[in-house]
Design an enzyme around this catalytic site. Structure first.
Site, short mmCIF file in Angstrom:
data_model
loop_
_atom_site.label_atom_id
_atom_site.label_comp_id
_atom_site.label_asym_id
_atom_site.label_seq_id
_atom_site.Cartn_x
_atom_site.Cartn_y
_atom_site.Cartn_z
CD GLN A 1 -2.80 -0.56 2.33
OE1 GLN A 1 -3.55 0.05 2.46
NE2 GLN A 1 -3.37 -2.51 3.22
CE LYS B 1 0.61 -9.76 -10.50
NZ LYS B 1 1.19 -9.90 -9.15
CB THR C 1 -4.14 -15.72 -1.75
OG1 THR C 1 -3.84 -14.97 -3.02
CG2 THR C 1 -4.33 -14.18 -1.87
C1 R5P Z 1 3.14 -8.24 -6.39
O1 R5P Z 1 3.43 -7.29 -7.06
C2 R5P Z 1 3.66 -8.93 -5.76
O2 R5P Z 1 4.66 -8.76 -6.04
C3 R5P Z 1 4.01 -10.49 -5.14
O3 R5P Z 1 2.92 -11.05 -6.66
C4 R5P Z 1 1.77 -10.26 -4.50
O4 R5P Z 1 1.55 -9.40 -4.05
C5 R5P Z 1 1.08 -11.86 -4.38
O5 R5P Z 1 0.51 -11.48 -3.81
P1 R5P Z 1 -0.59 -12.78 -4.07
O6 R5P Z 1 0.03 -14.75 -3.56
O7 R5P Z 1 -1.79 -13.20 -3.36
O8 R5P Z 1 -0.88 -13.30 -5.89
#
Ligand code: R5P
Length: 315
Positions: free
Chosen positions: A119, A214, A247
């Site tokens: 954040q 992504k 997650t």
């Molecule tokens: C995002 O930009 C981070 O680098 C991680 O890829 C992400 O926060 C991982 O979160 P989750 O496992 O919930 O997708």
């Protein structure tokens, strides 16, 4: 004076006495409830006094923290990651720092995993940049320095208006992967934001890298991979490199995409494995052979020790 004199005459004899060894220690490391094992390792590397902290939770949910013993007057290092329960671990870290300041003007906070770092900016109108709020709290306590490990972004780190240092676990993770027998390994970043990290990993590993595109829906949190076909992954073992897994959604989407491109095995290297709920099980179900993470967050995948790189940043 007398101690010094005796030491110079009989150094080896007196140094082997445990009470004298304690007397000679200059630093104190205080281990927060979330990072006891890592704090102990850092203390050992620094030849510092280690003080444990105790946490008692009252029926109304408030925590009461006590330090076990008296810190030395020299440099004090407070170690506490702020993984879930994030707010509790955070308030514990702030409380320990505040207590440490009563004993020394030189207090360093080591927050190996820094919660709220994602954040770091206002993505949607009205959002509060909580990373900035927390950075202000750290500053208000009069810290000398904050040390973090692979914080989510440079923007997050820049919120600190006091000396701060981000150390990287990537070289340690690379060393782990070098010991595995991989087939034509290729490093993959699950998003463009992590491309530099993947590049650094690939350079140290001695191979190349690709970064996927992504997209995350800012309202639902759901992720999608928007990359087009990637021929270079075909038949190769892949190492997905990320700063953190929460997650598992990002890793799962990336793995699904890469498997469709007919890659060989998929491995994951990340610094902070939060692995919320059944994330680990789900990731494995989608065909990931192994998840390797650092001990910034304790857990089954945390096999890479970062105490050495943290200790180096302290001295
Ligand atoms: C995002 O930009 C981070 O680098 C991680 O890829 C992400 O926060 C991982 O979160 P989750 O496992 O919930 O997708």
């Amino acid at each position: 004076m007398a101690t010094k004199l005796r030491l110079s005459i009989y150094p080896s004899k007196f140094k082997s006495l445990p009470f004298l060894d304690e007397l000679l220690k200059k630093f104190t490391v205080i281990g927060g409830n979330a990072s006891e094992e890592l704090a102990k390792k850092i203390a050992k590397k620094l030849n510092a006094v280690y003080l444990k902290s105790n946490l008692r939770i009252f029926p109304d949910g408030e925590g009461k923290i006590t330090i076990n013993g008296k810190p030395k007057k020299g440099k004090i290092i407070v170690v506490q990651s702020t993984y879930p329960p994030v707010d509790s671990h955070l308030i514990q870290a702030l409380s320990l720092i505040s207590k440490a300041k009563q004993y020394s003007s030189n207090v360093i906070a080591v927050i190996p995993y820094f919660g709220y770092a994602r954040q770091d900016r206002e993505f949607l109108p009205g959002e509060i940049v909580t990373m900035d709020v927390i950075a202000k709290l750290f500053k208000a306590l009069g810290l000398s320095k904050v040390i973090v490990v692979d914080i989510h972004s440079k923007i997050a780190l820049d919120h600190f208006k006091i000396p701060s240092e981000n150390v990287s676990a990537m070289p340690q993770l690379v060393n782990y992967f070098k010991k595995l027998r991989l087939k034509e390994p290729l490093v993959v970043s699950p998003d463009l934001g992590g491309a530099l990290r993947a590049k650094e990993f690939a350079k140290l590993f001695g191979t190349s890298y690709v970064a996927l595109k992504k997209q995350r829906n800012r309202k639902t949190g759901k992720v999608q991979i928007r990359s087009s076909n990637l021929n270079e992954v075909k038949g190769r073992d892949l190492i997905i490199v990320d700063d953190m897994i929460s997650t598992g959604g990002s890793i799962i989407k990336a793995t699904e995409f890469l498997k469709k491109q007919k890659c060989n095995r998929v491995f994951v290297a990340c610094t902070h494995a939060l692995l919320r709920g059944d994330a680990e099980k789900k990731i494995k179900k989608y065909g990931v052979s192994k998840i390797v993470s650092a001990n910034t967050i304790p857990g089954s995948t945390a096999v890479v020790d970062v105490s050495g790189i943290i200790a180096k940043a302290i001295v």
